[in-house]
Design a protein around this motif. Structure first.
Motif, PDB file in Angstrom:
ATOM      1  N   TYR A  67      54.620  24.816  43.240  1.00 20.63           N
ATOM      2  CA  TYR A  67      53.625  24.810  42.178  1.00 20.63           C
ATOM      3  C   TYR A  67      54.297  24.684  40.808  1.00 20.63           C
ATOM      4  O   TYR A  67      53.823  23.962  39.922  1.00 20.63           O
ATOM      5  CB  TYR A  67      52.800  26.102  42.199  1.00 20.63           C
TER       6      TYR A  67
ATOM      7  N   ASN B 214      45.978  23.775  41.600  1.00 18.75           N
ATOM      8  CA  ASN B 214      46.744  25.018  41.621  1.00 18.75           C
ATOM      9  C   ASN B 214      47.905  24.969  40.627  1.00 18.75           C
ATOM     10  O   ASN B 214      48.200  25.969  39.959  1.00 18.75           O
ATOM     11  CB  ASN B 214      47.275  25.284  43.027  1.00 18.75           C
TER      12      ASN B 214
ATOM     13  N   ILE C 114      43.848  19.477  45.252  1.00 18.12           N
ATOM     14  CA  ILE C 114      43.959  20.931  45.372  1.00 18.12           C
ATOM     15  C   ILE C 114      45.319  21.419  44.898  1.00 18.12           C
ATOM     16  O   ILE C 114      45.416  22.437  44.185  1.00 18.12           O
ATOM     17  CB  ILE C 114      43.668  21.389  46.823  1.00 18.12           C
ATOM     18  N   TYR C 115      46.388  20.695  45.241  1.00 19.79           N
ATOM     19  CA  TYR C 115      47.708  21.121  44.776  1.00 19.79           C
ATOM     20  C   TYR C 115      47.856  20.899  43.277  1.00 19.79           C
ATOM     21  O   TYR C 115      48.492  21.701  42.581  1.00 19.79           O
ATOM     22  CB  TYR C 115      48.811  20.394  45.549  1.00 19.79           C
TER      23      TYR C 115
ATOM     24  N   GLN D 175      41.232  32.848  49.626  1.00 11.41           N
ATOM     25  CA  GLN D 175      42.451  32.696  48.839  1.00 11.41           C
ATOM     26  C   GLN D 175      42.195  31.982  47.512  1.00 11.41           C
ATOM     27  O   GLN D 175      42.623  32.443  46.450  1.00 11.41           O
ATOM     28  CB  GLN D 175      43.493  31.917  49.648  1.00 11.41           C
ATOM     29  N   GLN D 176      41.474  30.861  47.553  1.00  9.11           N
ATOM     30  CA  GLN D 176      41.253  30.092  46.331  1.00  9.11           C
ATOM     31  C   GLN D 176      40.369  30.853  45.348  1.00  9.11           C
ATOM     32  O   GLN D 176      40.605  30.808  44.127  1.00  9.11           O
ATOM     33  CB  GLN D 176      40.626  28.737  46.669  1.00  9.11           C
TER      34      GLN D 176
ATOM     35  N   VAL E  45      42.480  33.361  43.637  1.00  9.39           N
ATOM     36  CA  VAL E  45      43.343  32.719  42.643  1.00  9.39           C
ATOM     37  C   VAL E  45      42.598  32.512  41.332  1.00  9.39           C
ATOM     38  O   VAL E  45      43.121  32.793  40.247  1.00  9.39           O
ATOM     39  CB  VAL E  45      43.874  31.374  43.191  1.00  9.39           C
TER      40      VAL E  45
ATOM     41  N   ILE F 269      46.481  25.491  37.232  1.00  5.78           N
ATOM     42  CA  ILE F 269      46.209  26.915  37.029  1.00  5.78           C
ATOM     43  C   ILE F 269      47.503  27.655  36.710  1.00  5.78           C
ATOM     44  O   ILE F 269      47.538  28.522  35.823  1.00  5.78           O
ATOM     45  CB  ILE F 269      45.534  27.515  38.283  1.00  5.78           C
TER      46      ILE F 269
ATOM     47  N   SER G 241      48.913  34.119  45.770  1.00  9.23           N
ATOM     48  CA  SER G 241      48.157  33.419  46.814  1.00  9.23           C
ATOM     49  C   SER G 241      48.614  33.841  48.203  1.00  9.23           C
ATOM     50  O   SER G 241      47.808  34.074  49.099  1.00  9.23           O
ATOM     51  CB  SER G 241      48.322  31.905  46.655  1.00  9.23           C
TER      52      SER G 241
ATOM     53  N   LEU H 238      51.710  32.509  40.825  1.00 12.47           N
ATOM     54  CA  LEU H 238      50.558  32.012  41.578  1.00 12.47           C
ATOM     55  C   LEU H 238      50.882  31.919  43.061  1.00 12.47           C
ATOM     56  O   LEU H 238      50.064  32.292  43.915  1.00 12.47           O
ATOM     57  CB  LEU H 238      50.132  30.653  41.036  1.00 12.47           C
TER      58      LEU H 238
END
Length: 301
Positions: free
Chosen positions: A18, A234, A230-231, A273-274, A277, A237, A261, A257
């Protein structure tokens, strides 16, 4: 305790990925005040290019040789870096003086273009990475298992992040990057080629993202055309948590993160999980609206 340590190892692995991808977001924002929503898709493009090189050179006959894996990483970095430059020239440079909303729409359009391009070239099916790309060695400490792949990903990621930090803070061109991030007009008056600086950011960010995307493929042994969203989300974020526009913040945000997670998945539920987050993001922004390091070194990369 063993569960905690195992999730800690898993979280550091994912968090380092990430962080690598988040660096691309934070560098572009630091210079242009632009969220490059196509960055996650560029990272996953690196995974598909690496997979193509590995399967093309190694064929179906067992584990690929080390030199094939090295070539895959190098070509993935080069191709994605070129794609990042083309993206800046076609989607962002013409809108540099336009309203920010126009640039956001262009970024979203670029994301959809890259994502659908990946789908058309490599198919919408989930592709599997061959076994043996990384050493299969594992180290057992009680019931805690650490794989050589995890050690490799974390080590290389930390070295790359350290190299980028030193490059930006200790070199002449890094000084130009920091100057352009503070004030582009003043940087031009000092003789800095701002366009060259921006181009370099769109080389460095996607290049690191390509390595992160290939790490995702190697670690999870699969790649699908839409997982860049999605990656990328993240990683975005993570950049916000650390303080977007701040390189150390992106590193810290990515690692935090990943840890959070992994612990949430291990102790609560991977289904939530999401949501957890996003809850973490909201809590951090309530306490520190500019992120963990956002106030201390605001507007710098």
């Amino acid at each position: 305790m063993d569960i905690f340590l195992q999730q800690l190892i898993n979280g550091l692995t994912v968090g380092s990925i990430y962080a690598l991808i988040a660096l691309g977001y934070t560098m572009v924002y630091g210079i242009l005040r632009l969220i490059n929503f196509a960055h996650g898709d560029l990272a996953i493009l690196g995974a598909f290019i690496g997979l193509t090189v590995i399967t093309g050179l190694a064929g179906s006959g067992g584990a690929p040789a080390n030199w094939i894996v090295i070539v895959a990483f190098v070509l993935a970095v080069l191709v994605v870096a070129i794609a990042g430059v083309l993206l800046e020239f076609t989607a962002y440079r013409p809108l540099r003086n336009a309203h920010r909303l126009s640039a956001v729409v262009s970024a979203l359009g670029a994301s959809m273009f890259i994502q659908n391009g990946i789908m058309l070239i490599w198919s919408p099916q989930t592709l599997t990475f061959p076994e043996g790309i990384m050493p299969q060695t594992t180290y057992n400490f009680g019931s805690v298992v650490i794989s050589a792949t995890q050690i490799f990903i974390v080590t290389v990621s930390l070295l790359l992040m350290l190299a980028l930090y030193l490059y930006v803070n200790k070199t002449r061109f890094g000084t130009a990057i920091r100057a352009a991030a503070i004030d582009q007009d003043a940087a031009r008056l000092m003789g800095i080629n701002v366009n060259k600086v921006i181009t370099s950011v769109f080389i460095l960010g996607p290049a690191l993202g390509a390595i992160g995307g290939l790490f995702i493929g190697v670690y999870y042994r699969q790649a699908v055309f839409d997982m860049g969203w999605i990656y990328g989300l993240n990683a975005f974020i993570a950049a916000i948590i650390g303080g977007i526009g701040n390189i150390p913040g992106a590193m810290i945000g990515g690692l935090l993160l990943g840890l959070f997670s992994s612990l949430a998945s291990g102790y609560i539920s991977s289904t939530w999980q999401q949501a957890i987050v996003f809850g973490l993001l909201i809590l951090i922004l309530m306490v520190r609206p500019t992120g963990i390091l956002g106030e201390r070194v605001a507007d710098k990369v």
